[in-house]
Design an enzyme around this catalytic site. Structure first.
Site, PDB file in Angstrom:
ATOM      1  N   ILE A   1      23.692  82.359  -1.572  1.00 41.74           N
ATOM      2  CA  ILE A   1      22.852  81.253  -1.096  1.00 41.74           C
ATOM      3  C   ILE A   1      22.553  81.414   0.382  1.00 41.74           C
ATOM      4  O   ILE A   1      21.407  81.233   0.821  1.00 41.74           O
ATOM      5  CB  ILE A   1      23.531  79.905  -1.380  1.00 41.74           C
ATOM      6  CG1 ILE A   1      23.714  79.715  -2.889  1.00 41.74           C
ATOM      7  CG2 ILE A   1      22.704  78.759  -0.806  1.00 41.74           C
ATOM      8  CD1 ILE A   1      24.540  78.497  -3.265  1.00 41.74           C
TER       9      ILE A   1
ATOM     10  N   SER B   1      26.293  72.638   0.820  1.00 42.76           N
ATOM     11  CA  SER B   1      27.474  73.331   0.298  1.00 42.76           C
ATOM     12  C   SER B   1      28.471  72.346  -0.297  1.00 42.76           C
ATOM     13  O   SER B   1      28.376  71.996  -1.469  1.00 42.76           O
ATOM     14  CB  SER B   1      28.110  74.169   1.407  1.00 42.76           C
ATOM     15  OG  SER B   1      29.210  74.891   0.918  1.00 42.76           O
ATOM     16  N   ARG B   2      29.423  71.888   0.474  1.00 43.71           N
ATOM     17  CA  ARG B   2      30.396  70.900   0.041  1.00 43.71           C
ATOM     18  C   ARG B   2      30.520  69.833   1.127  1.00 43.71           C
ATOM     19  O   ARG B   2      30.600  70.153   2.318  1.00 43.71           O
ATOM     20  CB  ARG B   2      31.764  71.539  -0.228  1.00 43.71           C
ATOM     21  CG  ARG B   2      31.813  72.375  -1.495  1.00 43.71           C
ATOM     22  CD  ARG B   2      31.756  71.508  -2.741  1.00 43.71           C
ATOM     23  NE  ARG B   2      31.775  72.274  -3.978  1.00 43.71           N
ATOM     24  CZ  ARG B   2      30.686  72.661  -4.641  1.00 43.71           C
ATOM     25  NH1 ARG B   2      29.491  72.352  -4.175  1.00 43.71           N
ATOM     26  NH2 ARG B   2      30.793  73.337  -5.768  1.00 43.71           N
TER      27      ARG B   2
ATOM     28  N   ASP C   1      22.613  67.145   1.618  1.00 47.11           N
ATOM     29  CA  ASP C   1      22.559  66.979   0.170  1.00 47.11           C
ATOM     30  C   ASP C   1      23.938  66.615  -0.349  1.00 47.11           C
ATOM     31  O   ASP C   1      24.073  66.091  -1.455  1.00 47.11           O
ATOM     32  CB  ASP C   1      22.072  68.277  -0.499  1.00 47.11           C
ATOM     33  CG  ASP C   1      21.872  68.116  -1.996  1.00 47.11           C
ATOM     34  OD1 ASP C   1      21.132  67.188  -2.385  1.00 47.11           O
ATOM     35  OD2 ASP C   1      22.451  68.894  -2.774  1.00 47.11           O
TER      36      ASP C   1
ATOM     37  N   GLU D   1      30.742  60.898  -1.072  1.00 45.63           N
ATOM     38  CA  GLU D   1      29.573  60.705  -1.932  1.00 45.63           C
ATOM     39  C   GLU D   1      29.935  60.475  -3.395  1.00 45.63           C
ATOM     40  O   GLU D   1      29.076  60.064  -4.196  1.00 45.63           O
ATOM     41  CB  GLU D   1      28.671  61.938  -1.870  1.00 45.63           C
ATOM     42  CG  GLU D   1      29.292  63.164  -2.534  1.00 45.63           C
ATOM     43  CD  GLU D   1      28.405  64.398  -2.554  1.00 45.63           C
ATOM     44  OE1 GLU D   1      27.211  64.279  -2.221  1.00 45.63           O
ATOM     45  OE2 GLU D   1      28.912  65.466  -2.914  1.00 45.63           O
TER      46      GLU D   1
ATOM     47  N   HIS E   1      23.003  65.278  -3.982  1.00 47.96           N
ATOM     48  CA  HIS E   1      23.632  66.474  -4.570  1.00 47.96           C
ATOM     49  C   HIS E   1      22.702  67.117  -5.594  1.00 47.96           C
ATOM     50  O   HIS E   1      23.103  67.414  -6.725  1.00 47.96           O
ATOM     51  CB  HIS E   1      24.962  66.093  -5.219  1.00 47.96           C
ATOM     52  CG  HIS E   1      25.981  67.196  -5.187  1.00 47.96           C
ATOM     53  ND1 HIS E   1      27.249  67.038  -4.716  1.00 47.96           N
ATOM     54  CD2 HIS E   1      25.892  68.489  -5.564  1.00 47.96           C
ATOM     55  CE1 HIS E   1      27.923  68.174  -4.821  1.00 47.96           C
ATOM     56  NE2 HIS E   1      27.115  69.077  -5.327  1.00 47.96           N
TER      57      HIS E   1
END
Length: 433
Positions: A253, A335-336, A360, A365, A397
Site C-alpha cells: 500500500i 492504516s490502523r 479513515d 472508532e 474505515h
C-alpha cells in the site's frame, strides 16, 4: 488483440471457484479481458459476471484480451484455463459462522459457496448481522469456523468460547489481525487465517482522495455551494507539486501511495523497519530516518502495521513526533487507528498545527464503524471532538471498499477455508503467535 478459445471440460462447468480464480487473474493486468459465450459477455475481472454466463461442460468460450500487456495476460489466462485442477477427494462441508454481515458481503460470498463437492469451496455459510464478541460467540456452536472482520472481537475470552463451541478455524476477511488473541488461539488449537493483500490500490487511492478533500476543503465547498454560497473564503488549499511526501511504511500500500505522490510531482521519502532497496534503485523514493521524514515532509501518509510494545507503532504519532512536523503539514491515516494518539492530535489541532488531516481510521472508532447512527447523538468523545476541526476529514474505515477489493477478499478467504478443510499448505495467510 489476443484471442483464446476454450472448451469447458469441468463437469460442473465454470462454477464459483474457477470463476473466482479467473477473475483474480485478470485483475492483475492492464489489458481489458472480455469473455464471450454466445451472445453473453462478461468482464474478465468480474467474478459475478463470469458466473452469470452460466457456462456448462462442452460450451466454448472466446476470451478477447486487448492492451499493453496482452501477451503476458494471455499466457497467464491460458495456463489457468487449461491447467489441470488436481482436486482431492471431497471432504466434509465446512460450516462457517459469518459475523458482522453486510449486504455487500453476501453479494460475493454467497455466490462462491453455491456449489458443493469435488473442485468447489465445499462450504456452508450462516450469516449473522451481529459482530463477534463475548455476548455473541455462542452463536458459533456447531460450526467449524468463524469469519470475522476488523471490528470483531476475538480476545481470549471469545477464543475460549469459540473453542467450547467446537470452532477450529478463524477466517479473517482482512489483512490486520490485532483484534485476535493469537496466543489463546494457539493454546486452543484454533488456526487463524487472514487475507494478506487484496487491493493496495484501493487503500492508497482513498488515502489521496481524502487527503485532497481535506487539503482543498472539498467537504466545505460542497456544503457551501448546496447553500448557494459561492464565496471562496475558508477553502484555500496547497499545491502538492514540488512538495515532499513522507511514506511511513513502504509495503504494497505504501508503494502505491508513493507512486501516486510521485505522479503529483512530489519528492518521496520513505521510512520502514525493513527498507526495500528495489524502490530506491527504481528512483521511487529515498529512505531517511523517522525524525528526518517528520521534519521534512509536507504530506505524511501512514501505511505501517499496528505493533504493540517497545519500538512498536502504537501511538507512533504523538506529542513528540507531532512537534517535529511542520505547522502546515498534511497527515493521512488509512492504516490502523491507534498509530495516532488522538489526544495528542487534538491538542495539536487546537494549537493551529496541520493544514489538513484525513483519517479513515482512528483510535476509538470501533463502536461507530459500519453502523448507521444518523438518528442518534454521537456520544464518542474522540469522534465528536475530531469533527470540530474544519481542516479534518473523517471517513468510516472504507479505504478498502471497492468492487475489486471485495472480490479479492471473498476469493482469498474462501481459498483459505478450502486449504484448511483439505489439509493444504496455508502459506503466508496463517497468523501465528
Amino acid at each position: 488483440m489476443k484471442e483464446i478459445s476454450y472448451v469447458v471440460n469441468n463437469t460442473l462447468g465454470i462454477h464459483a471457484r474457477p470463476a473466482a480464480l479467473l477473475a483474480q487473474c485478470c485483475v492483475n493486468f492492464k489489458s481489458q479481458v472480455r469473455i464471450h459465450l454466445g451472445d453473453k459477455v462478461a468482464d474478465g475481472d468480474n467474478v459475478l459476471q463470469i458466473l452469470a454466463l452460466g457456462a456448462k461442460k462442452g460450451d466454448t468460450l472466446r476470451v478477447d484480451i486487448d492492451g499493453d500487456d496482452e501477451e503476458v495476460a494471455a499466457k497467464a489466462i491460458e495456463e489457468l484455463l487449461h491447467g489441470a485442477f488436481e482436486e482431492k477427494k471431497p471432504v466434509d462441508v465446512l460450516k462457517i459462522a459469518f459475523f458482522g454481515t453486510k449486504d455487500y458481503d453476501r453479494t460475493f460470498f454467497s455466490e462462491l459457496v453455491k456449489d458443493k463437492g469435488q473442485g468447489t469451496y465445499n462450504s456452508d455459510i450462516k450469516y449473522f448481522d451481529s459482530q463477534l464478541g463475548p455476548e455473541t460467540a455462542g452463536l458459533a456452536q456447531g460450526y467449524d469456523a468463524v469469519c470475522i472482520f476488523v471490528n470483531d472481537n476475538a480476545s481470549r475470552p471469545v477464543v475460549e468460547k469459540l473453542h467450547e463451541c467446537g470452532v477450529k478455524l478463524i477466517l479473517l476477511r482482512c489483512a490486520g489481525f490485532n483484534n485476535v488473541d493469537l496466543q489463546a488461539a494457539k493454546e486452543y488449537g484454533i488456526t487463524v487465517l487472514r487475507v494478506p493483500a487484496y487491493s493496495p490500490y484501493a487503500v492508497a487511492e482513498h488515502a489521496m482522495a481524502i487527503l485532497q478533500e481535506a487539503n482543498r476543503r472539498l467537504h466545505k465547498a460542497y456544503t457551501k455551494v448546496k447553500d448557494n454560497n459561492f464565496a471562496l473564503s475558508g477553502l484555500l488549499g496547497l499545491d502538492l507539486h514540488n512538495k515532499v511526501a513522507g511514506i511511513m511504511g513502504t509495503g504494497k500500500i505504501g508503494q502505491c501511495m508513493a507512486r501516486i505522490c510521485k505522479g503529483y510531482g512530489m519528492t518521496v521519502l520513505g521510512w520502514d523497519a525493513y527498507p526495500n532497496q528495489a524502490l530506491v534503485d527504481e528512483g521511487l523514493l529515498t529512505y531517511v530516518s523517522k525524525e528526518e521524514l517528520l521534519k521534512r515532509a509536507d504530506l505524511i501518509s501512514l501505511h505501517c502495521p499496528l505493533i504493540m510494545g517497545d519500538n512498536g507503532t502504537y501511538h507512533l504519532i504523538n506529542d513528540e513526533t507531532i512537534a517535529l512536523m511542520k505547522d502546515t503539514v498534511m497527515l493521512v491515516n488509512t492504516s490502523r487507528g491507534p498509530i495516532i494518539d488522538p489526544e495528542a492530535l487534538i491538542r495539536a489541532l487546537k494549537q493551529g498545527k496541520f493544514h489538513a488531516v484525513a483519517l479513515d481510521v482512528y483510535e476509538g472508532e470501533d463502536n461507530n464503524v459500519y453502523t448507521d447512527k444518523s438518528d442518534v447523538a454521537i456520544t464518542n468523545d474522540i469522534t465528536a471532538r475530531l469533527q470540530m476541526f474544519p481542516q479534518l476529514v473523517l471517513t468510516s474505515h472504507q479505504a478498502f471498499f471497492t468492487r475489486e477489493a471485495l472480490q479479492a477478499i471473498a476469493v482469498v478467504t474462501m481459498e483459505n477455508a478450502r486449504n484448511f478443510n483439505e489439509g493444504n499448505e496455508l502459506g503466508n495467510a496463517e497468523c501465528k503467535a
